[in-house]
Scaffold this motif. Structure first.
Motif, PDB file in Angstrom:
ATOM      1  N   TYR A   1       0.613  -1.134  -0.011  1.00 24.98           N
ATOM      2  CA  TYR A   1       0.001  -0.052  -0.053  1.00 24.98           C
ATOM      3  C   TYR A   1       0.896   1.166  -0.005  1.00 24.98           C
ATOM      4  CZ  TYR A   1      -3.670  -3.572   1.499  1.00 24.98           C
ATOM      5  OH  TYR A   1      -4.547  -4.126   1.657  1.00 24.98           O
ATOM      6  N   VAL A   2       0.336   2.381  -0.447  1.00 26.07           N
ATOM      7  CA  VAL A   2       1.004   3.568  -0.286  1.00 26.07           C
ATOM      8  C   VAL A   2       0.135   4.484   0.792  1.00 26.07           C
ATOM      9  CG1 VAL A   2      -0.212   4.520  -2.260  1.00 26.07           C
ATOM     10  CG2 VAL A   2       1.880   5.596  -1.528  1.00 26.07           C
ATOM     11  N   ALA A   3       0.836   4.985   1.672  1.00 22.45           N
ATOM     12  CA  ALA A   3      -0.054   5.920   2.536  1.00 22.45           C
ATOM     13  C   ALA A   3      -0.504   6.998   1.995  1.00 22.45           C
ATOM     14  CB  ALA A   3       0.961   5.932   3.763  1.00 22.45           C
ATOM     15  N   ASP A   4      -1.357   7.410   2.306  1.00 17.78           N
ATOM     16  CA  ASP A   4      -2.103   8.778   1.530  1.00 17.78           C
ATOM     17  C   ASP A   4      -2.664   9.500   3.243  1.00 17.78           C
ATOM     18  OD1 ASP A   4      -2.959  10.728  -0.458  1.00 17.78           O
ATOM     19  OD2 ASP A   4      -4.853  10.336   0.568  1.00 17.78           O
ATOM     20  N   VAL A   5      -2.228  10.422   3.328  1.00 22.01           N
ATOM     21  CA  VAL A   5      -2.523  11.180   4.679  1.00 22.01           C
ATOM     22  C   VAL A   5      -3.181  12.663   4.287  1.00 22.01           C
ATOM     23  CG1 VAL A   5      -1.721  12.065   6.970  1.00 22.01           C
ATOM     24  CG2 VAL A   5      -0.514  10.029   5.785  1.00 22.01           C
ATOM     25  N   SER A   6      -4.400  12.812   4.536  1.00 20.36           N
ATOM     26  CA  SER A   6      -4.985  13.911   4.482  1.00 20.36           C
ATOM     27  C   SER A   6      -4.514  15.161   5.043  1.00 20.36           C
ATOM     28  CB  SER A   6      -6.671  13.672   4.556  1.00 20.36           C
ATOM     29  OG  SER A   6      -6.698  13.760   5.929  1.00 20.36           O
ATOM     30  N   ASP A   7      -4.994  16.186   4.694  1.00 21.02           N
ATOM     31  CA  ASP A   7      -4.708  17.626   5.509  1.00 21.02           C
ATOM     32  C   ASP A   7      -4.870  17.557   6.912  1.00 21.02           C
ATOM     33  OD1 ASP A   7      -3.641  18.490   3.060  1.00 21.02           O
ATOM     34  OD2 ASP A   7      -5.312  19.688   2.600  1.00 21.02           O
ATOM     35  N   SER A   8      -6.054  16.768   7.366  1.00 25.77           N
ATOM     36  CA  SER A   8      -6.201  16.676   8.754  1.00 25.77           C
ATOM     37  C   SER A   8      -5.839  15.461   9.351  1.00 25.77           C
ATOM     38  CB  SER A   8      -7.948  16.645   8.814  1.00 25.77           C
ATOM     39  OG  SER A   8      -8.429  15.467   8.208  1.00 25.77           O
ATOM     40  N   GLY A   9      -4.983  14.670   8.755  1.00 25.88           N
ATOM     41  CA  GLY A   9      -4.119  13.854   9.512  1.00 25.88           C
ATOM     42  C   GLY A   9      -4.763  12.398   9.397  1.00 25.88           C
ATOM     43  N   ARG A  10      -5.762  12.157   8.584  1.00 31.95           N
ATOM     44  CA  ARG A  10      -6.453  11.003   8.276  1.00 31.95           C
ATOM     45  C   ARG A  10      -5.806   9.941   7.514  1.00 31.95           C
ATOM     46  NH1 ARG A  10     -11.392   9.928  10.470  1.00 31.95           N
ATOM     47  NH2 ARG A  10     -11.649   8.171   8.870  1.00 31.95           N
ATOM     48  N   LEU A  11      -5.474   8.902   7.653  1.00 33.86           N
ATOM     49  CA  LEU A  11      -4.642   7.832   7.069  1.00 33.86           C
ATOM     50  C   LEU A  11      -5.478   7.217   6.238  1.00 33.86           C
ATOM     51  CD1 LEU A  11      -2.005   6.248   6.217  1.00 33.86           C
ATOM     52  CD2 LEU A  11      -2.405   4.814   8.146  1.00 33.86           C
ATOM     53  N   LYS A  12      -5.335   6.900   4.751  1.00 38.51           N
ATOM     54  CA  LYS A  12      -5.847   6.035   3.778  1.00 38.51           C
ATOM     55  C   LYS A  12      -4.591   5.234   3.268  1.00 38.51           C
ATOM     56  CE  LYS A  12      -8.390   8.823   1.317  1.00 38.51           C
ATOM     57  NZ  LYS A  12      -9.137   8.966   0.244  1.00 38.51           N
ATOM     58  N   LEU A  13      -4.857   4.024   2.866  1.00 32.58           N
ATOM     59  CA  LEU A  13      -4.124   3.224   2.376  1.00 32.58           C
ATOM     60  C   LEU A  13      -4.452   2.877   0.929  1.00 32.58           C
ATOM     61  CD1 LEU A  13      -2.971   0.905   5.133  1.00 32.58           C
ATOM     62  CD2 LEU A  13      -1.609   2.636   4.342  1.00 32.58           C
ATOM     63  N   LYS A  14      -3.907   2.939   0.007  1.00 30.81           N
ATOM     64  CA  LYS A  14      -4.163   2.552  -1.576  1.00 30.81           C
ATOM     65  C   LYS A  14      -3.428   1.446  -1.910  1.00 30.81           C
ATOM     66  CE  LYS A  14      -5.317   7.456  -2.616  1.00 30.81           C
ATOM     67  NZ  LYS A  14      -4.882   8.594  -3.568  1.00 30.81           N
ATOM     68  N   PRO A  15      -4.007   0.646  -2.518  1.00 32.86           N
ATOM     69  CA  PRO A  15      -3.480  -0.607  -2.682  1.00 32.86           C
ATOM     70  C   PRO A  15      -2.367  -0.399  -3.960  1.00 32.86           C
ATOM     71  CG  PRO A  15      -5.477  -1.089  -2.599  1.00 32.86           C
ATOM     72  CD  PRO A  15      -5.535   0.241  -2.437  1.00 32.86           C
ATOM     73  N   LEU A  16      -1.331  -0.957  -3.996  1.00 35.35           N
ATOM     74  CA  LEU A  16      -0.092  -0.775  -5.069  1.00 35.35           C
ATOM     75  C   LEU A  16      -0.481  -2.019  -6.302  1.00 35.35           C
ATOM     76  CD1 LEU A  16       2.790   0.271  -3.359  1.00 35.35           C
ATOM     77  CD2 LEU A  16       1.378   1.694  -4.700  1.00 35.35           C
TER      78      LEU A  16
END
Ligand code: ZN
Length: 70
Positions: free
Chosen positions: A55-70
């Motif tokens: 996964y690649v970590a995608d952190v929003s401006d408010s610090g929420r973590l989302k993981l996108k599968p590679l």
């Protein structure tokens, strides 16, 4: 890259923003908890030790973590 070990994923106080670092993640695919002692942040790649998905970590401006599968 600075890493503040004081940050905790479950800390609801304040919004650290996109610079937030995480010490573990729950795999979106198999729900396993993966500790990351070295920490990871926005744009870092992480791998689930259980199912092997990257996964690649995608952190929003408010610090929420989302993981996108590679
Ligand atoms: Zn997994």
């Amino acid at each position: 890259m600075p890493f503040d070990p004081g940050y905790d994923e479950d800390d609801d106080g304040g919004e650290p923003g996109q610079d937030r670092r995480f010490k573990d993640f729950d795999c979106p695919d198999c729900a396993a908890n993966n500790p990351y002692d070295d920490g990871f942040g926005h744009g870092d790649e992480v791998r689930c030790y259980y199912c092997g998905q990257d996964y690649v970590a995608d952190v929003s401006d408010s610090g929420r973590l989302k993981l996108k599968p590679l």
